[in-house]
Scaffold this active site. Structure first.
Site, short mmCIF file in Angstrom:
data_model
loop_
_atom_site.label_atom_id
_atom_site.label_comp_id
_atom_site.label_asym_id
_atom_site.label_seq_id
_atom_site.Cartn_x
_atom_site.Cartn_y
_atom_site.Cartn_z
NE ARG A 161 -92.19 5.02 68.02
CZ ARG A 161 -92.70 5.00 67.11
NH1 ARG A 161 -93.35 4.09 66.62
NH2 ARG A 161 -92.65 6.07 66.32
CB SER A 235 -90.63 10.56 70.71
OG SER A 235 -90.50 10.93 69.42
CD GLU A 330 -90.74 6.49 71.69
OE1 GLU A 330 -91.62 7.05 71.31
OE2 GLU A 330 -89.75 6.42 71.17
C1 LIG Z 1 -82.74 12.08 67.54
C2 LIG Z 1 -83.50 10.66 67.78
C3 LIG Z 1 -84.66 10.26 67.03
C4 LIG Z 1 -85.34 9.03 67.16
N1 LIG Z 1 -86.26 8.76 66.09
C5 LIG Z 1 -87.03 7.73 66.48
C6 LIG Z 1 -88.02 7.29 65.64
O1 LIG Z 1 -88.41 7.98 64.50
N2 LIG Z 1 -88.80 6.21 65.86
C7 LIG Z 1 -88.45 5.30 66.65
O2 LIG Z 1 -89.21 4.35 67.18
N3 LIG Z 1 -87.25 5.64 67.85
C8 LIG Z 1 -86.72 6.90 67.39
N4 LIG Z 1 -85.76 7.06 68.21
C9 LIG Z 1 -85.36 6.10 69.47
C10 LIG Z 1 -84.21 5.32 69.12
O3 LIG Z 1 -83.66 5.64 68.12
C11 LIG Z 1 -84.80 3.88 69.09
O4 LIG Z 1 -85.41 3.31 70.21
C12 LIG Z 1 -83.69 2.78 68.80
O5 LIG Z 1 -84.10 1.57 68.42
C13 LIG Z 1 -82.70 2.68 70.05
O6 LIG Z 1 -81.40 1.85 69.62
P1 LIG Z 1 -80.12 1.70 70.40
O7 LIG Z 1 -79.47 0.89 69.81
O8 LIG Z 1 -79.62 3.25 70.62
O9 LIG Z 1 -80.67 0.99 71.80
P2 LIG Z 1 -80.35 1.41 73.33
O10 LIG Z 1 -80.96 2.95 73.42
O11 LIG Z 1 -78.94 1.33 73.56
O12 LIG Z 1 -81.40 0.40 73.97
C14 LIG Z 1 -82.76 0.70 73.99
C15 LIG Z 1 -83.31 -0.75 74.52
O13 LIG Z 1 -83.12 -1.79 74.03
C16 LIG Z 1 -82.38 -2.66 74.54
N5 LIG Z 1 -81.31 -3.37 73.75
C17 LIG Z 1 -80.55 -2.76 72.85
N6 LIG Z 1 -79.80 -3.56 71.98
C18 LIG Z 1 -80.20 -4.73 72.50
C19 LIG Z 1 -80.11 -6.27 71.87
N7 LIG Z 1 -79.18 -6.42 71.21
N8 LIG Z 1 -80.74 -7.22 72.73
C20 LIG Z 1 -81.51 -6.97 73.71
N9 LIG Z 1 -82.07 -5.57 74.09
C21 LIG Z 1 -81.30 -4.73 73.47
C22 LIG Z 1 -81.88 -2.02 75.84
O14 LIG Z 1 -81.17 -2.74 76.85
C23 LIG Z 1 -82.67 -0.85 76.05
O15 LIG Z 1 -83.82 -1.46 76.94
C24 LIG Z 1 -84.85 8.27 68.16
C25 LIG Z 1 -83.80 8.57 69.15
C26 LIG Z 1 -83.27 9.92 68.91
C27 LIG Z 1 -82.09 10.19 69.64
#
Ligand SMILES: Cc1cc2nc3c(=O)[nH]c(=O)nc-3n(C[C@H](O)[C@H](O)[C@H](O)COP(=O)(O)OP(=O)(O)OC[C@H]3O[C@@H](n4cnc5c(N)ncnc54)[C@H](O)[C@@H]3O)c2cc1C
Length: 334
Positions: A161, A235, A330
């Protein structure tokens, strides 16, 4: 100017920023960077599924909505393909697109919320597979100089992670696209216990790629709240790693402790620790610990980021008192 972004984070927390910028194409991004139009501080927002907004953001939120998935390289004599996907693509759409085109390796990561661009940031993982297993390179722009840079898989410094983008280069690069190395031959990883159990109960020995994605999606939503039904960031805590001695002490006190051996000790199941500390299904104010999975903090309706933090602190304190283990978040706290 203040813009409300409650809809842009899956926790459904009230969130505002001075400025909100949507970026859809590369020339727009290059112009923004070369003309210093991005006010500091800034925050890159994908799907907002790993963020907890606790206060007004006094700067620019950059929301990427660039689209496109393209096959870069396919050699008939080789089993692999290189596929580039834009950061603004929805991760789950990308996984399904790959399955439909016969490019395999990302099936276990199906239905993880968020965007392609965020997948390398925390090296998303599920059901025994991590994004690092399929990421070939990451194309990004330095927010300070506007320079483009390609990060190889090794340069991303992927860990559990974690990656260089969540560590030393946090908020330093805008990830614009990601190149994946996928396989033309389907060789699924079915080792993960919850997955092998689900396949066994469905009497499926050799799933097709689509069957595998369907089963994982079903198992996933049995234990996790769907963002459209209940706010969360998935998580909330990482699974902590403790020394062998610490684990053995805990094991003698709690023989049913859930843990597995890793190179530097034992990784403990944070959900088990939180449940044992009495928090599973418990509420505090307008947020709570999800009843089906104690690793997930949820919005019971109208809760604020500071309420989430107060709950996280209470859970962390109790786990520390009971087990001497410090839980690390996380989710990203803004
Ligand atoms: C119900 C649920 C289930 C989930 N299950 C999992 C799982 O099984 N495994 C897991 O690993 N995660 C899981 N997650 C967490 C989440 O889905 C991941 O971390 C995902 O990658 C976040 O994507 P996002 O586009 O929403 O990022 P955001 O929440 O918008 O951003 C997350 C981080 O990444 C940075 N970021 C985003 N896009 C970029 C970019 N293009 N360039 C540079 N930095 C960037 C942001 O600044 C921030 O620091 C879950 C979340 C939820 C709500």
């Amino acid at each position: 100017m203040s813009s409300n972004m409650e809809i842009y984070n899956t926790f459904g927390l009230p969130a505002t920023a001075d400025r909100y910028l949507v970026v859809r194409d590369e020339s727009q991004l290059r112009t923004l960077l070369s003309t210093n139009q991005i006010n500091h501080p800034y925050l890159i927002l994908g799907g907002g599924s790993n963020m907890v907004f606790t206060k007004h953001f006094p700067g620019t939120i950059i929301h990427l909505e660039n689209k496109g998935i393209c096959l870069l390289e396919e050699s008939p004599s080789q089993d692999d393909v290189l596929v580039e996907a834009a950061a603004g693509e929805v991760w789950d759409d990308f996984v399904h697109y790959c399955i439909a085109h016969g490019w395999y390796g990302a099936e276990n990561l199906v239905a993880i919320p968020g965007t392609v661009g965020a997948a390398p940031v925390q090296n998303v993982g599920a059901y025994g597979v991590e994004a690092k297993n399929v990421i070939y390179s990451v194309r990004a722009f330095d927010i300070f100089t506007g320079q483009e840079r390609i990060f190889t898989n090794a340069e991303c410094q992927f860990a559990y992670r974690n990656s260089i983008f969540k560590g030393t280069l946090r908020n330093h690069f805008i990830i614009w696209s990601v190149v994946f190395r996928l396989h033309k031959v389907f060789a699924p990883d079915l080792q993960y216990k919850a997955l092998s159990d689900a396949l066994q109960s469905a009497c499926i020995k050799n799933p097709t790629p689509q069957q595998l994605a369907d089963i994982i999606t079903e198992v996933r939503w049995r234990k996790l709240p769907r963002p459209e039904q209940m706010g969360s960031a998935g998580s909330f805590f990482k699974n902590p790693v403790v020394s062998v001695e610490h684990y053995e002490r805990l094991k003698s006190l709690y023989p049913d402790i859930v843990a597995y051996s890793v190179s530097d000790g034992y990784k403990l199941a944070a959900g088990w620790l939180i449940e044992k500390a009495g928090w599973k299904g418990r509420d505090m104010g307008r947020c709570g610990v999800y009843e089906k999975q104690a690793l997930v903090l949820v919005n019971r309706g109208g809760c604020s980021g500071s309420e989430v933090l107060a709950l996280a602190d209470a859970v962390t304190d109790d786990v520390q008192k009971l087990f001497g283990v410090i839980l690390e978040k996380e989710a990203i706290i803004i």
